[in-house]
Scaffold this active site. Structure first.
Site, short mmCIF file in Angstrom:
data_model
loop_
_atom_site.label_atom_id
_atom_site.label_comp_id
_atom_site.label_asym_id
_atom_site.label_seq_id
_atom_site.Cartn_x
_atom_site.Cartn_y
_atom_site.Cartn_z
N ASP A 137 16.67 -2.42 -7.72
CA ASP A 137 18.09 -2.11 -7.66
C ASP A 137 18.49 -1.54 -6.30
O ASP A 137 17.69 -0.88 -5.63
CB ASP A 137 18.42 -1.10 -8.76
CG ASP A 137 19.90 -0.99 -9.03
OD1 ASP A 137 20.65 -1.91 -8.66
OD2 ASP A 137 20.32 0.03 -9.61
N ASN A 158 23.44 -11.45 -14.65
CA ASN A 158 23.81 -11.64 -13.25
C ASN A 158 24.73 -12.85 -13.02
O ASN A 158 25.32 -12.98 -11.95
CB ASN A 158 22.57 -11.77 -12.38
CG ASN A 158 21.86 -10.46 -12.14
OD1 ASN A 158 20.67 -10.44 -11.81
ND2 ASN A 158 22.56 -9.34 -12.30
#
Length: 258
Positions: free
Chosen positions: A32, A80
């Site tokens: 991340d 995503n």
């Protein structure tokens, strides 16, 4: 061909000496902070993804050096697809090209590359590169890198349940005999051991639908660094934190004085 050890870290840092009993076998990583890393430098988000490629390679090197046998990397989630079309296109091409660029190095190091995730919507060229990396490295046993592309923990469990339902409907499986072990056999990568260490970078403290089944007893470690700033030393620090914890798996000892 015998595997070649990865090159040492440029700083000369060495993996800490930890009793093998306290080294996690399987580390799941949420990589991340790529976009925030780039934006903080006045760059578009995709530049953060590019910078994160070297981080993944170095973390795999560090895993080999400290004795971690399985690394699962969250490369593209089923969620995503909600990102901008431009970023999705970039990530599809980037994941494909990373595999093409790095598979020979992984093979030299003795890394077995695997893929977990759904086929629908995934570019055929990405699937082709994933399957070629699997084919090339299938006999390696130093470390297994599972690239989780178009992967979601809930999706994986739903797909397993669907496959189980088909077996029951066909009369090949007695529903009364379905156990946790049975379900595990229908997951994307049944050979994967349970996650020991769940590692997330960039300061966020959530699992984001990653390895839900496998992480039932994982130790969670959250690092502040954005993913492009991570290297093998970050992994080693997380392993040291993991090794310091008391893992009881639901058991407990009464420590009260008599």
């Amino acid at each position: 061909m015998s595997p070649v050890p990865p090159p040492p870290h440029p700083s000369g840092a060495r993996a800490p000496r930890i009793d093998a009993r306290f080294v996690p076998k399987h580390v799941a990583i949420v990589m991340d902070g790529n976009g925030r890393w780039a934006n903080a430098r006045g760059l578009p988000r995709v530049e953060g993804h590019k910078a994160g490629e070297a981080s993944l390679l170095d973390v795999v090197a560090g895993a080999i050096e400290i004795g971690v046998t399985h690394v699962s990397a969250y490369a593209f989630s089923t969620e995503n697809w909600k990102r901008s079309p431009e970023e999705v296109r970039f990530l599809m091409g980037f994941n494909r090209d990373v595999l093409r660029r790095r598979r020979d190095v992984m093979n030299e190091w003795g890394v077995r590359v695997r893929w977990a995730g759904r086929r629908p919507r995934l570019w055929k060229s990405v699937i082709s590169e994933l399957e070629e990396a699997e084919r090339l490295t299938r006999d390696n046993d130093v470390c297994t890198l599972t690239m989780c592309v178009n992967y979601g923990g809930r999706a994986e469990i739903a797909d397993a349940a669907r496959a189980l339902a088909r077996e029951v409907a066909a009369g090949r499986l007695d529903p009364e005999k379905v156990s946790e072990r049975t379900i595990a056999r229908y997951l994307d990568e049944p050979e994967l051991p349970d996650v020991d260490l769940f590692l997330r970078t960039s300061g966020e403290q959530r699992i984001s639908n990653f390895m839900l089944w496998q992480s039932a007893y994982a130790e969670m470690v959250f690092l502040e660094e954005h993913w492009p700033d991570v290297d093998r030393r970050s992994l080693w620090r997380a392993v040291e934190i993991y090794a310091s914890r008391d893992r009881r798996y639901g058991g407990a000892v009464d420590a009260a004085a008599p």
